[in-house]
Structures are given as C-alpha cells and as structure tokens.
Design a protein around this motif. Sequence first.
Motif, PDB file in Angstrom:
ATOM      1  N   ALA A 109       0.767  -1.231   0.061  1.00  0.00           N
ATOM      2  CA  ALA A 109      -0.038   0.050   0.163  1.00  0.00           C
ATOM      3  C   ALA A 109       0.820   1.248  -0.002  1.00  0.00           C
ATOM      4  CB  ALA A 109      -0.913   0.088   1.088  1.00  0.00           C
ATOM      5  N   SER A 110       1.908   0.955   0.735  1.00  0.00           N
ATOM      6  CA  SER A 110       2.712   2.341   0.760  1.00  0.00           C
ATOM      7  C   SER A 110       3.730   2.555  -0.522  1.00  0.00           C
ATOM      8  CB  SER A 110       3.886   2.187   1.995  1.00  0.00           C
ATOM      9  OG  SER A 110       3.253   1.917   3.284  1.00  0.00           O
ATOM     10  N   ALA A 111       3.797   1.653  -0.936  1.00  0.00           N
ATOM     11  CA  ALA A 111       4.523   1.561  -2.663  1.00  0.00           C
ATOM     12  C   ALA A 111       3.751   2.170  -3.482  1.00  0.00           C
ATOM     13  CB  ALA A 111       5.067   0.066  -2.991  1.00  0.00           C
ATOM     14  N   LEU A 112       2.504   1.635  -3.619  1.00  0.00           N
ATOM     15  CA  LEU A 112       1.404   2.449  -4.567  1.00  0.00           C
ATOM     16  C   LEU A 112       1.337   3.678  -4.262  1.00  0.00           C
ATOM     17  CD1 LEU A 112      -1.458  -0.237  -4.056  1.00  0.00           C
ATOM     18  CD2 LEU A 112       0.013   0.451  -6.376  1.00  0.00           C
ATOM     19  N   ARG A 113       1.593   4.353  -2.973  1.00  0.00           N
ATOM     20  CA  ARG A 113       1.616   5.764  -2.809  1.00  0.00           C
ATOM     21  C   ARG A 113       2.752   6.642  -3.587  1.00  0.00           C
ATOM     22  NH1 ARG A 113       0.797  10.263   1.500  1.00  0.00           N
ATOM     23  NH2 ARG A 113      -0.814  11.334   0.585  1.00  0.00           N
ATOM     24  N   PHE A 114       3.940   5.469  -3.290  1.00  0.00           N
ATOM     25  CA  PHE A 114       5.150   5.946  -3.859  1.00  0.00           C
ATOM     26  C   PHE A 114       5.088   6.385  -5.554  1.00  0.00           C
ATOM     27  CE2 PHE A 114       7.520   4.008  -0.311  1.00  0.00           C
ATOM     28  CZ  PHE A 114       7.442   5.096   0.458  1.00  0.00           C
ATOM     29  N   LEU A 115       4.381   5.536  -5.867  1.00  0.00           N
ATOM     30  CA  LEU A 115       4.123   5.432  -7.462  1.00  0.00           C
ATOM     31  C   LEU A 115       3.067   6.429  -7.947  1.00  0.00           C
ATOM     32  CD1 LEU A 115       4.005   1.339  -7.891  1.00  0.00           C
ATOM     33  CD2 LEU A 115       6.036   2.876  -8.444  1.00  0.00           C
ATOM     34  N   SER A 116       2.395   6.868  -7.199  1.00  0.00           N
ATOM     35  CA  SER A 116       1.310   7.739  -7.501  1.00  0.00           C
ATOM     36  C   SER A 116       2.088   9.078  -8.294  1.00  0.00           C
ATOM     37  CB  SER A 116       0.480   8.256  -6.449  1.00  0.00           C
ATOM     38  OG  SER A 116       1.237   8.990  -5.342  1.00  0.00           O
ATOM     39  N   LYS A 117       1.085   9.679  -8.940  1.00  0.00           N
ATOM     40  CA  LYS A 117       1.828  10.809  -9.685  1.00  0.00           C
ATOM     41  C   LYS A 117       2.089  12.119  -8.886  1.00  0.00           C
ATOM     42  CE  LYS A 117       1.245  13.126 -14.177  1.00  0.00           C
ATOM     43  NZ  LYS A 117       0.566  13.384 -15.248  1.00  0.00           N
ATOM     44  N   PHE A 118       3.147  12.781  -9.147  1.00  0.00           N
ATOM     45  CA  PHE A 118       3.493  13.942  -8.310  1.00  0.00           C
ATOM     46  C   PHE A 118       2.485  15.044  -8.285  1.00  0.00           C
ATOM     47  CE2 PHE A 118       5.444  18.069  -7.927  1.00  0.00           C
ATOM     48  CZ  PHE A 118       6.111  17.823  -6.792  1.00  0.00           C
ATOM     49  N   ASN A 119       2.119  15.856  -7.283  1.00  0.00           N
ATOM     50  CA  ASN A 119       1.151  16.625  -7.407  1.00  0.00           C
ATOM     51  C   ASN A 119      -0.378  16.077  -7.628  1.00  0.00           C
ATOM     52  OD1 ASN A 119       2.504  18.852  -6.150  1.00  0.00           O
ATOM     53  ND2 ASN A 119       3.271  19.484  -7.923  1.00  0.00           N
ATOM     54  N   SER A 120      -0.451  14.929  -7.487  1.00  0.00           N
ATOM     55  CA  SER A 120      -1.968  14.399  -8.040  1.00  0.00           C
ATOM     56  C   SER A 120      -2.876  14.618  -6.848  1.00  0.00           C
ATOM     57  CB  SER A 120      -1.881  12.978  -8.252  1.00  0.00           C
ATOM     58  OG  SER A 120      -3.114  12.645  -8.466  1.00  0.00           O
ATOM     59  N   SER A 121      -3.697  15.462  -7.115  1.00  0.00           N
ATOM     60  CA  SER A 121      -4.863  15.696  -5.669  1.00  0.00           C
ATOM     61  C   SER A 121      -5.304  14.384  -5.207  1.00  0.00           C
ATOM     62  CB  SER A 121      -5.848  16.526  -6.223  1.00  0.00           C
ATOM     63  OG  SER A 121      -6.618  16.133  -7.452  1.00  0.00           O
ATOM     64  N   GLU A 122      -5.404  13.342  -6.138  1.00  0.00           N
ATOM     65  CA  GLU A 122      -6.160  12.188  -5.729  1.00  0.00           C
ATOM     66  C   GLU A 122      -5.260  10.791  -5.369  1.00  0.00           C
ATOM     67  OE1 GLU A 122      -8.894  11.444  -9.093  1.00  0.00           O
ATOM     68  OE2 GLU A 122     -10.510  12.987  -8.315  1.00  0.00           O
TER      69      GLU A 122
END
Length: 925
Positions: A109-122
Amino acid sequence: FVIFLIPCFVVGTDVAFSCQNADDFVDASSPGDIIIGGLFAVHSEMLHPEEDPIKPVIQNCAGFEVQVFLQTLAMIHAIETINNSTLLSGVTLGYEIYDTCAEVTKAMASALRFLSKFNSSEDAVEFKCNYSDYIPRVKAVTGASYSEVSMAVSRLLALQLIPQVSPASSAEILSDKIRFPSFFRTIPSDFHQTRAMTRLICESGWNWIGVIATDDDNGRFALESFGVQAMANNVCIAFKEMLPAYLSDSTFHTKVDRAIEKIVKETRVNVIVVFMRQFHVLKLFKKAIERNVNKIWIASDNWSAAVKISTIPNIRQLGTVVGFGFKNGDISSFQEFLRNLHEKPTENNKFLREYIMLLSVCAHLEYHDFQTCIANQSQDNLLENDGSKPQVWRDDFLNANVEPGFIHSTMLAVYAIAHAIKRQCKDRDCKDPSAFTPWELLEELKRVVVIDDDKEVKFDSNGDMSTSYDVLLWKEIDGHMEITTMAEYDAEKGGFIFDDEEKKKDFLALKKVQSTCSQPCRPGQVKKVTESPHTCCYECIYCPENHYSNQTDMDYCYRCNNKTYWAPINSSTCYRKTIYFLAWTDWFAIFLLLLSAFGVVLVLSICVIFTKNLDTPVVKASGGLTVCYIILFSHFLIFLSTVFFIDVPTEFKCKTRQALFGISFTLCISCILIKSLKILLAFSFDPKLQNFLKCMYKPIPTVVTCTGIQVIICTFWLIFRTPFVNQNFSIPRAIILECNEGSIVAFGIMLGYIAALAFICFIFAFKGRKLPENYNEAKFITFGMLIYFIAWIVFIPVYATTFGKYLPAVEIIVVLISNYGILCCTFLPKCYIIIYKQETNTKSAFLKMVYTYSSKSAGSVAVSQVSLDSKSSSFRATITNSCKTESDSVNGNCHFQVPGQPLIKGKLLPKNAASTMVRKRVSSI
C-alpha cells in the motif's frame, strides 16, 4: 491510461492513529524539493480482527520496535544533515516514511503511494506503457527492513524503475538484477553472511548443527544459502525448524515449543544457527531459558546486535551468542541527534509521538520490563491512555538500543541517494521536481561513489555494497551482557581479522565446545560412513598397513607414495623403510670375513712351505711348483671373491663376484683335473687306459680350454643378462639391497660347468684312490670333490628358499666350504708330510714306496700279459720276486721269473714288458 486511486481504509473514527485520508497514512514526513520515501517495520505485527467476514481494511499495528524506530531517525538525521550542508547546493530533500508493520500487504500500500503521480490531488497511479517521462511522488526509496517485504516492493517499484536502497534486506536473491533491476543495498548479501558463518563453524571444529529460521522468504532463502555453504564445507544440519513469520499465527507457540524440544533432544548438537527476526528470537529465547537450554547460538545480522534480546533476564543461562553484524561507522553525530530529540516537533512524526506516549505508559518500570512494556503496547492501547499520563523522557534508553550497523547502513543509503542526486543536478534545476525522472537517478546510482570513513564505497554490478562484517560476541562484563566486537570478517578475502590477542583468545575459546555427530577421527584413522544420511555421522577405522592419514576427519587414507616407505596400521605418517644388506659390521659378516682371511693366510702359508721345500719329492709329486702356485692363486681369488658379497651391493660388485668365483674355481678344478690325469697315467698299467690317458694328458691346452670356456660363459652372461643391484621389497618394513643375478640360467650354467669338471676330476681321482700310502693324493682329491658336491647340493635348496640380507652369506658359506675342502684335501696332507714326516720326504723313501707299489702292479700286469700270449684261459703264472732287502730294490738287483721263462735281473724277457713299464713309471714320477 488507467488511474489507480490509493484508498485509505478506516479502522475507527476520531482516533489519532486511524486513517481518515491518504495523508494520514504517512507516519513521518517533511517537505522538500526532492522527496525520498522510507519503508521501515517500526511495528512488529499488524493486528487482525476476528470479525467475519474479513474486510479489506488496513489495521493498526502492535509491537513497537525501538531499534527500527532508531533507523527512521537515522534516515531523518541524514536528510537534515545533507540539507544543512553544501552537498546539494540549495536543493532540499524531503521524506515520507511509512510503517510496514513487517507485513507485505501494508508495504505494498505504501509502495502504491510512492508510484502515484506527483502533485496528484487524488494520489492516482497512472497506468502507462511507457513511464520514461512519468514523475512519481518520490524519486527514491530507502528500505525495507525485511527481505520478504523488499522483494514485493521492489517488483512494484521496478514498474517505474524507482531506485530502492535497503539498509537491512540481505537475501541473496535480491542481487538478481533481472528480477530486481532497481534494488540496491548498503550491506553485503546473505551469501557472504552464510559463508562467514560456515567459516566460523569450520574453524571451530563443529560439523553437527541445528538451524532455526523464520518461515518467510528471507528465512527460506537464508536457509538455502547456508545449506549450500554448509554442504560445500562438510557441515551437516542435524535439524531444521521453521517458525511462522507472524506472531499472530495460532501455531507460533506450538512450533516454538517443538523447536525447543528438538534442541533438548539432540544432545550432540551444541551449535544453533538462527535466521529470525528479533521478536521471534525474543520468544524463542524466553522459552529456551525456561527449559535450561545451554548452547552456542550463531546470530544472523537481523538480531546479532539486538539489545532488547541481550538484556533478557538470565540470558547468560542460554550459553554463548556469537553473530555477524553489519560493519559500523562513525555515528557520533547521530548520537548527538538523539540527545536533542526531545526538542524535535512531533506533528509530522507519528513514530516519535507514539514513542513519547510509550515512555509515559512504561516509565515506572525497570530497564528490561520497560522495554518489554514498549514492545507489548498496541496502538489501540495507547489511544485509550492518550493524555492520561504525564510526558517523560529517557535519554539513556534510545542510546542503549542503538544498533550501530543498521544505523550506519541507513545513513549510508541516504547519502548514496544524495550523491546520485548531486550528479543529476549538475546541469539541471532540481528545485523543479520534474527536472529528472527516477530511472535517470537509477543510472547515476549505479556509478555513485561515497566516502565512508575515508574509504571509497560503491555498489557492485549486483547493486550490493561489499562491506565487511563485525563478528559480535555477547560477553558478560560486570554482571551485564555486553555486545562486543570480537573480530572483523573480510567478505572479499573470506577471513577473520583480529585487533588484539585477547579477542583472538575469545575466538579460540569457542573451540572448547564440541558439536559433532561423531567423535573426530584422529590422524591415523579414517571416516567410515554409517547408514546415516549425513556424511558427518561416521565411524573411525584405522588406516591399513602402508596407508596413513595426517589430519583429523579424513575421508580416505593416503597410500605411502612409493615402495621405499611403509606405514603400520593406524599410522599418521609414512616411514622410510630400513635398508638391509650384509654390512661389514654385522657379526656374521665379520665371522665369514675372518674365515676368508684365515683361508688367505693358509694359502700364503702353504705357498711359503712349498717354496721352501721346492726340491722335495712331495712338492715335485704335487705337479711342481708352477702348478701348485696356480692352484693356490685360484684358491686365493676364491677367498677374495667373498669380499664382494659383503656391504652395499653395487653394479661392480654384482658383476665381479660371480665371474671371479666362477673363473677362479674353474681354474682350480682344471689344474686338479690335470693332476688327477697325471697320477692315473703314472700308476696305470692297463695299456688301453694308458693310451687314452696319454691322449688326454695335455696340461696347458686342457687348463686353458677348460678355463676359457668358463670365461666365455661369464662374458656372455655379463653382456646379455648382466647382474644388477635389486631392491627386494618382500619384507614389509624393509628393503633388502641384493644382487640380482640377471639370469638364473646363466648362473646355473656357470655352476653346472664347474660341477661337470669336478665330476670328471672325481672320476679320475677315484680311479687312483689305491695309490701308495704316502702318495695317495688321488684319495684326498676324491674326498675334496665329495665335499664340493655335498656343499653345492645342499646349497641349491637353501639358496632357493632363503631371502633377506643373509642370502649372500649362504653363498659365501658354500664357497668357503668347497674352497676349504679342496684346499685342505689337496695340500694339508703334503704339508703334514713336509713338516711332521720329513723322513718319508726323501728320494730313497719315496722310490721304495713307489717301487713296492709298482712291483705289485707289475706282477698283476705280467700275469695278464702271459695269459694273453698263451691264449689259454686255464694258464696261471706266478712271478717270483727275489728282492730280499731295501737296497736290492733300490739298486735293481731283484730277479723276476715267470714260469716257463728264463730268469732275468732287473727286467722281464722282452716278450713281457712289465719291468720296462715299472722303470718308466718310476722315472716319470
């Protein structure tokens, strides 16, 4: 593209540790131009509700791990130090640290957050076929604490090639760059650790050990790597016990009990290798202390420096703990950071806030109980006590729990990422988060060089930093268990390095403990594998004769490398075989040499006697001085030949001794043969025999021919099958140096030829055995030949059945017997007459004796002649001898008369030539 949203599963409402939104999921954070992610197992387990059905909700965690909390602080300290330095020239680093709770699910779950797009509001993760221009939330990740978690996270981060630098995950499989292309670590892989463990086990003389591991990827891979190393070094694993990876597993305590029971049951196993997490080891050791287990425990890097384990009450009862920890460096700045930690704000650091709350709850307890209290508190319990206890601070507790190796490797991971960022920011404005992508940072990280304690360190082709290990020994000092550094293990060279002799003594003290399936086989013994499937279980048997073993626990005996060495049963070395030969100093050799010397003296004495009595009838009757000298010289050479049978055999001796003996003996027999012919010719009155003897009697040609034939035999023998020095190995522990005759056939021909001549000589001498009493030389020659035959007939079986250094002595004895026999029979009677019966050694006495014999022989011959002339078988003649006195016989005044014939004085009638023959024989003698 497809967008994945990062959900936040809510445990409860209005509680400090529940997750209301995605930002609540972050446990520690700080803003910056470039964000680095962190994954640490600050809690040892995640709580699992018993509700049914199970819902996809991320639960709260329990079991606060102070040592891992300190690693998060080390990461924060390193980032703050870099930001306060000129390393990145104004570019600041930020961080987002997440608690994995030692669970792969929470880490993912933490790794998924690392993969999220920079400055993505969602906090959306975009699915793309090409992430080359994709800018994720973080540029790099530090962690995770456990290899099992790192494997899962690394596979996810590899989608965008986000660099992951772990300070603690050591599984060997993570070196595979095909499966884990973006994974790095600032520690060596388990390959080096398991090799170091095996080296320690081997050098301590252990080969029968037990292994306990966690039943997760890290434990299984460590066990597999250790098994390979152990097998390669002849170390056997008596048992393997796998404990559940999660403390919440219902079978955990049962399996711990079973592991302890196995340890207690295997009394020969005194060394246990443990690949487990700290909280697993804690549970295991508490149970082992209850059962009074006392062993040597080899600790993996996960728990080798764990203070919370070393401070367990009665830990000394467990025995000795020796382990391998990551090489530490200078962490003095971090220790200063800890001293000022209470001044740090806690708003963006849930870990620090929770630790302060734990201090408040457990402050009233002693050190170990205080530590246990912290570890046993769940986040839910802390929520219930939030604000009900006054805040306290204990500086000593954090410093006491610092594990320098992990702290150093964590800081090194951050600095490696920072140096890679520095290289990226040379020509870019890195204040802009889109200045570079993670995969570009990955390429720089492969080439980065970091200065650590004045040494350059970098990642190898597998993404590992080949730093060394500290060998740690848990040692009781002043009543407290201290974790001391006993040695350093050089991973590249594969050896231990000791700072001083005292530490080396601690290392050598480990050898006093035995942990073997079988007792070591001493030198001289060899292992015999029993029916056990383990090669370490065996019986010790003695090395057979001519084999040896010079080390302990050898699998096979060496054979003594050549025939010149031997070894008894149960030997640890080979011994040079004793070389035997008939030496000068041997008492039997001395005895034989004295006999030979006496023979030489006897020959010389006879020679002197004969020379002084040259003109006496006895000397002349012996064939004259020349013949006597030749015979005596041959006897001298025969005695001399015995010298070549003694001492170290050489090629010259082997060739000389038989040839010298054979030719000398042949010369002697040839001369005696001529004498026998001459005697027989002188006293034979048979006309036919007389004619035959005349034809045969050719002294010089006969001697030369007979001797020449022997010379030819010996020459061919020496040319085509020459004798040589031979080493006889028939005696197990000795080498007999002897002469090999080269050809038994040639040797037999030589002896057979001598025997043939001796037999002829014997026949001729036997014919003349009834010669006059004082001139009966033929009788003595006959006796001498009999001695020769008896000696050599006995010699043949004795020589064929005798071996050893006294074999030459057998031939010397028979040579001496035959030589003495012939010499004594030929010359001693004459010497006796010359010395003791001088009155018979005169011409008159000699002629009287000969005449008396000749008269008898002549009468016999006359009768025979008359009988032949009358051609009448019934005719008998009688010879009348008128000799009355000795003077009549000497002066020839005797009258012979045959019936029917006229009386004559001194001779018979011309028709009967008997008297003529008598005179001729007398004159010839």
